[in-house]
Write an enzyme that holds these catalytic residues in place. Structure first.
Site, PDB file in Angstrom:
ATOM      1  N   SER A   1      -5.121  -5.533   8.565  1.00 58.34           N
ATOM      2  CA  SER A   1      -5.749  -5.770   9.866  1.00 58.34           C
ATOM      3  C   SER A   1      -5.463  -7.185  10.332  1.00 58.34           C
ATOM      4  O   SER A   1      -5.228  -8.095   9.522  1.00 58.34           O
ATOM      5  CB  SER A   1      -7.267  -5.567   9.756  1.00 58.34           C
ATOM      6  OG  SER A   1      -7.939  -6.051  10.907  1.00 58.34           O
TER       7      SER A   1
ATOM      8  N   TYR B   1     -15.353  -6.590   5.079  1.00 58.25           N
ATOM      9  CA  TYR B   1     -14.192  -5.837   5.549  1.00 58.25           C
ATOM     10  C   TYR B   1     -12.967  -6.749   5.649  1.00 58.25           C
ATOM     11  O   TYR B   1     -11.868  -6.414   5.169  1.00 58.25           O
ATOM     12  CB  TYR B   1     -14.501  -5.224   6.916  1.00 58.25           C
ATOM     13  CG  TYR B   1     -13.336  -4.568   7.616  1.00 58.25           C
ATOM     14  CD1 TYR B   1     -12.978  -3.261   7.329  1.00 58.25           C
ATOM     15  CD2 TYR B   1     -12.608  -5.260   8.591  1.00 58.25           C
ATOM     16  CE1 TYR B   1     -11.912  -2.650   7.990  1.00 58.25           C
ATOM     17  CE2 TYR B   1     -11.545  -4.660   9.246  1.00 58.25           C
ATOM     18  CZ  TYR B   1     -11.200  -3.354   8.951  1.00 58.25           C
ATOM     19  OH  TYR B   1     -10.148  -2.757   9.606  1.00 58.25           O
TER      20      TYR B   1
END
Length: 294
Positions: A184, A197
């Site tokens: 990401s 995360y």
């Protein structure tokens, strides 16, 4: 884009995993602009978290490109999304590809990952492309809110599963195979609201680089994709408030969230040996123009 940065109707889902069929508007997994060219003819591909979002779009593109596709999903919570994706792949697949399969599994545990690999290999004989894509995330205002149970859960899904799936899959992969890991943009620029995360996504970058060096002598290429904000049930609306959902993606230079079909071609490129045979340990950045210098 609407005034005030609003792009989507305010909405919220309770809990992970998010459900694609409940989103308004539903994410765009396909586009008529995509022109397949048989890049993955005869390949067997396995995509974790393939029932929705980016995973669904990747499954669809792989099928269009001639691959036989298998994907995983979370049983009972994602049944409808999985069935919708299965039908989408069946319609997209080429005539010489085998019918797709979907395998329910909690990938945070080694024995479940081994079962998935065994089922795919029993059905199709081998694995040529592994896409580690399954993930979950939860918002937190401070590190004090992230307890041990939550931290372990997020790490099990987001990075443990990548280790487990890969270590069982490589036994059935041959020279010319490809492993693609979904990381990401948060791994490169950070996100204070998604600390656990973000930490897993940074681990995935390091995992990708180290694994690429370990497997290069076997002719297996390992690379990654680091999407920016994409309209998927993982990101929105299962993780953020209604107001945040409405403005999701407006902060990037392009001023909007991406759609899954805009991300999937990066995976096709990395899966196709004809296109990316000299790529190993690299990460592609479809992120709406955010400069990460990585």
């Amino acid at each position: 884009m609407a005034s005030g940065g609003q792009q989507f109707p305010p909405q919220k889902q309770e809990g992970q995993p998010g459900k694609e069929h409940a989103m308004d508007p539903t994410p765009k997994s396909t586009t008529q602009d995509y022109k397949p060219s048989n890049k993955l003819h005869g390949k067997v591909a396995l995509v974790t978290g393939g029932d929705s979002g980016i995973g669904r779009a990747v499954c669809h593109c792989f099928a269009l490109e001639g691959a036989t596709v298998a994907f995983t999903y979370v049983k009972s919570q994602e049944d409808k999304d999985a069935e919708d994706t299965l039908q989408m792949i069946k319609q997209a697949k080429t005539s010489d590809a085998k019918d797709p399969i979907c395998v329910p599994a909690d990938l945070g545990f080694d024995e479940n990952c081994k079962r998935v690999i065994d089922e795919v290999v029993n059905a199709f004989g081998r694995i040529d492309i592994l896409v580690n894509n399954a993930a979950e995330q939860y918002k937190a205002g401070s590190i004090e809110e992230i307890d041990e149970q939550r931290l372990e859960r997020v790490f099990r899904t987001n990075i443990f599963s990548y280790f487990f799936m890969t270590r069982h899959a490589v036994k059935h992969m041959r020279e010319g195979s490809s492993i693609i890991n979904t990381t990401s943009v948060t791994a490169y620029k950070g996100n204070p609201k998604l600390l656990d995360y973000t930490s897993t996504k940074g681990a995935i970058v390091a995992f990708t680089r180290g694994l690429a060096l370990q497997l290069v002598s076997k002719g297996i290429r390992v690379n990654g994709v680091a999407p920016g904000p994409v309209w998927t049930p993982l990101m929105i609306p299962a993780s953020f408030s209604e107001e945040e959902s409405a403005k999701f993606g407006s902060q990037v230079p392009m001023g909007r969230a991406g759609q899954p079909h805009e991300i999937a071609p990066s995976y096709v490129f990395l899966a196709s040996e004809a296109d990316s045979s000299y790529f190993a340990g690299q990460v592609l950045h479809p992120n709406g123009g955010t400069i990460v210098n990585a």
